[in-house]
Design a protein around this motif. Structure first.
Motif, PDB file in Angstrom:
ATOM      1  N   GLN A   1      26.911  51.869  82.802  1.00 18.78           N
ATOM      2  CA  GLN A   1      26.042  50.697  82.637  1.00 18.78           C
ATOM      3  C   GLN A   1      26.625  49.459  83.311  1.00 18.78           C
ATOM      4  OE1 GLN A   1      22.974  51.041  81.102  1.00 18.78           O
ATOM      5  NE2 GLN A   1      23.594  53.171  81.115  1.00 18.78           N
ATOM      6  N   LYS A   2      27.913  49.472  83.609  1.00 14.44           N
ATOM      7  CA  LYS A   2      28.555  48.301  84.206  1.00 14.44           C
ATOM      8  C   LYS A   2      28.185  48.186  85.680  1.00 14.44           C
ATOM      9  CE  LYS A   2      32.659  48.612  81.284  1.00 14.44           C
ATOM     10  NZ  LYS A   2      34.108  48.827  81.291  1.00 14.44           N
ATOM     11  N   PRO A   3      27.931  46.975  86.141  1.00 12.99           N
ATOM     12  CA  PRO A   3      27.653  46.798  87.578  1.00 12.99           C
ATOM     13  C   PRO A   3      28.939  46.899  88.395  1.00 12.99           C
ATOM     14  CG  PRO A   3      27.667  44.682  86.470  1.00 12.99           C
ATOM     15  CD  PRO A   3      27.839  45.728  85.399  1.00 12.99           C
ATOM     16  N   ILE A   4      28.801  47.264  89.641  1.00 11.66           N
ATOM     17  CA  ILE A   4      29.948  47.307  90.552  1.00 11.66           C
ATOM     18  C   ILE A   4      30.342  45.863  90.859  1.00 11.66           C
ATOM     19  CG2 ILE A   4      30.721  47.971  92.856  1.00 11.66           C
ATOM     20  CD1 ILE A   4      28.695  50.365  92.538  1.00 11.66           C
ATOM     21  N   GLN A   5      31.600  45.526  90.598  1.00 11.24           N
ATOM     22  CA  GLN A   5      32.089  44.159  90.766  1.00 11.24           C
ATOM     23  C   GLN A   5      32.640  43.902  92.164  1.00 11.24           C
ATOM     24  OE1 GLN A   5      31.831  41.731  88.397  1.00 11.24           O
ATOM     25  NE2 GLN A   5      30.720  43.230  87.178  1.00 11.24           N
TER      26      GLN A   5
ATOM     27  N   LYS B   1      46.072  62.132  95.943  1.00 18.74           N
ATOM     28  CA  LYS B   1      47.364  62.418  96.557  1.00 18.74           C
ATOM     29  C   LYS B   1      47.605  61.603  97.826  1.00 18.74           C
ATOM     30  CE  LYS B   1      47.469  67.143  94.763  1.00 18.74           C
ATOM     31  NZ  LYS B   1      48.049  66.870  93.537  1.00 18.74           N
ATOM     32  N   GLN B   2      47.075  60.389  97.853  1.00 21.33           N
ATOM     33  CA  GLN B   2      47.259  59.499  98.991  1.00 21.33           C
ATOM     34  C   GLN B   2      47.753  58.155  98.482  1.00 21.33           C
ATOM     35  OE1 GLN B   2      42.973  60.241 100.127  1.00 21.33           O
ATOM     36  NE2 GLN B   2      43.870  59.898 102.154  1.00 21.33           N
ATOM     37  N   PRO B   3      48.473  57.428  99.319  1.00 20.68           N
ATOM     38  CA  PRO B   3      48.842  56.062  98.938  1.00 20.68           C
ATOM     39  C   PRO B   3      47.584  55.229  98.729  1.00 20.68           C
ATOM     40  CG  PRO B   3      50.042  56.778 100.904  1.00 20.68           C
ATOM     41  CD  PRO B   3      49.009  57.816 100.621  1.00 20.68           C
ATOM     42  N   LEU B   4      47.654  54.269  97.837  1.00 24.25           N
ATOM     43  CA  LEU B   4      46.493  53.426  97.533  1.00 24.25           C
ATOM     44  C   LEU B   4      46.055  52.560  98.707  1.00 24.25           C
ATOM     45  CD1 LEU B   4      47.192  52.085  93.931  1.00 24.25           C
ATOM     46  CD2 LEU B   4      45.204  53.381  94.678  1.00 24.25           C
ATOM     47  N   GLU B   5      47.022  51.991  99.396  1.00 23.31           N
ATOM     48  CA  GLU B   5      46.690  51.024 100.435  1.00 23.31           C
ATOM     49  C   GLU B   5      45.811  51.648 101.516  1.00 23.31           C
ATOM     50  OE1 GLU B   5      48.572  47.124 102.322  1.00 23.31           O
ATOM     51  OE2 GLU B   5      49.972  48.771 102.055  1.00 23.31           O
ATOM     52  N   GLY B   6      44.706  50.975 101.797  1.00 21.44           N
ATOM     53  CA  GLY B   6      43.783  51.412 102.829  1.00 21.44           C
ATOM     54  C   GLY B   6      42.640  52.268 102.353  1.00 21.44           C
ATOM     55  N   LEU B   7      42.716  52.771 101.116  1.00 21.05           N
ATOM     56  CA  LEU B   7      41.641  53.608 100.601  1.00 21.05           C
ATOM     57  C   LEU B   7      40.382  52.773 100.364  1.00 21.05           C
ATOM     58  CD1 LEU B   7      43.445  55.856  97.950  1.00 21.05           C
ATOM     59  CD2 LEU B   7      42.713  56.499 100.260  1.00 21.05           C
ATOM     60  N   GLN B   8      39.234  53.380 100.573  1.00 20.58           N
ATOM     61  CA  GLN B   8      37.960  52.741 100.245  1.00 20.58           C
ATOM     62  C   GLN B   8      37.755  52.915  98.734  1.00 20.58           C
ATOM     63  OE1 GLN B   8      35.885  50.993 102.177  1.00 20.58           O
ATOM     64  NE2 GLN B   8      34.394  50.664 100.568  1.00 20.58           N
ATOM     65  N   ALA B   9      37.466  51.815  98.048  1.00 25.06           N
ATOM     66  CA  ALA B   9      37.357  51.889  96.580  1.00 25.06           C
ATOM     67  C   ALA B   9      36.333  50.878  96.087  1.00 25.06           C
ATOM     68  CB  ALA B   9      38.722  51.600  95.949  1.00 25.06           C
ATOM     69  N   ARG B  10      35.991  51.060  94.835  1.00 33.13           N
ATOM     70  CA  ARG B  10      35.136  50.084  94.161  1.00 33.13           C
ATOM     71  C   ARG B  10      35.522  50.062  92.684  1.00 33.13           C
ATOM     72  NH1 ARG B  10      29.218  53.075  94.347  1.00 33.13           N
ATOM     73  NH2 ARG B  10      29.635  54.561  92.657  1.00 33.13           N
ATOM     74  N   CYS B  11      35.190  48.957  92.042  1.00 32.27           N
ATOM     75  CA  CYS B  11      35.480  48.838  90.606  1.00 32.27           C
ATOM     76  C   CYS B  11      34.287  48.206  89.923  1.00 32.27           C
ATOM     77  CB  CYS B  11      36.757  48.064  90.346  1.00 32.27           C
ATOM     78  SG  CYS B  11      36.740  46.384  90.960  1.00 32.27           S
ATOM     79  N   ARG B  12      34.160  48.562  88.659  1.00 35.39           N
ATOM     80  CA  ARG B  12      33.052  48.057  87.845  1.00 35.39           C
ATOM     81  C   ARG B  12      33.585  47.053  86.860  1.00 35.39           C
ATOM     82  NH1 ARG B  12      28.414  51.750  87.986  1.00 35.39           N
ATOM     83  NH2 ARG B  12      28.993  53.427  89.381  1.00 35.39           N
TER      84      ARG B  12
END
Length: 131
Positions: free
Chosen positions: A60-64, A120-131
């Motif tokens: 229910q949370k919008p993507i921030q 199994k990859q480093p965080l930096e550079g990954l495509q991501a989103r958060c709610r």
């Protein structure tokens, strides 16, 4: 059933689902084996309900914020251009190239650096989103 309709129906069930929470106390006769059995099974149901409630509320949370993950000068990570940064336990959705879908995960710290659980990859550079 359309996805939007299913989402609305699930959201409408939340008040009833919250009637039995993970912390609920189930009064029972501790001497009665049948009541002890039922209490244990109800505890399992309550745990599953807690997970279900969390998942429905999460959806229910919008993507921030959405974008590439970058490492800040203080060693924490954020989505580029976003105001918030991630700490241990922060929920995050990482784009999975192989399946072409976002995968829900959380951020943790291993004593040296932050990582996304199950990725199994480093965080930096990954495509991501958060709610």
């Amino acid at each position: 059933m359309r996805l939007e309709e299913a989402n609305k129906k699930l959201a409408a069930t939340l008040p009833a689902l919250k009637g039995i929470s993970k912390e609920e106390e189930f009064e029972h006769d501790h001497e009665d084996p049948e009541q002890r059995f039922e209490e244990r099974e109800m505890r399992k149901v309550a745990d599953h309900l807690y997970s279900l409630i969390y998942s429905v509320e999460y959806l229910q949370k919008p993507i921030q914020a959405s974008g590439r993950v970058i490492k800040r000068s203080d060693g924490r990570y954020e989505i580029e251009g976003a105001e918030d940064y991630f700490t241990s336990g922060s929920p995050l959705e990482i784009w999975d190239e192989s399946q072409e879908i976002y995968a829900r995960t959380r951020i943790e710290h291993d004593g040296e650096d932050y990582f996304a659980v199950g990725i199994k990859q480093p965080l930096e550079g990954l495509q991501a989103r958060c709610r």
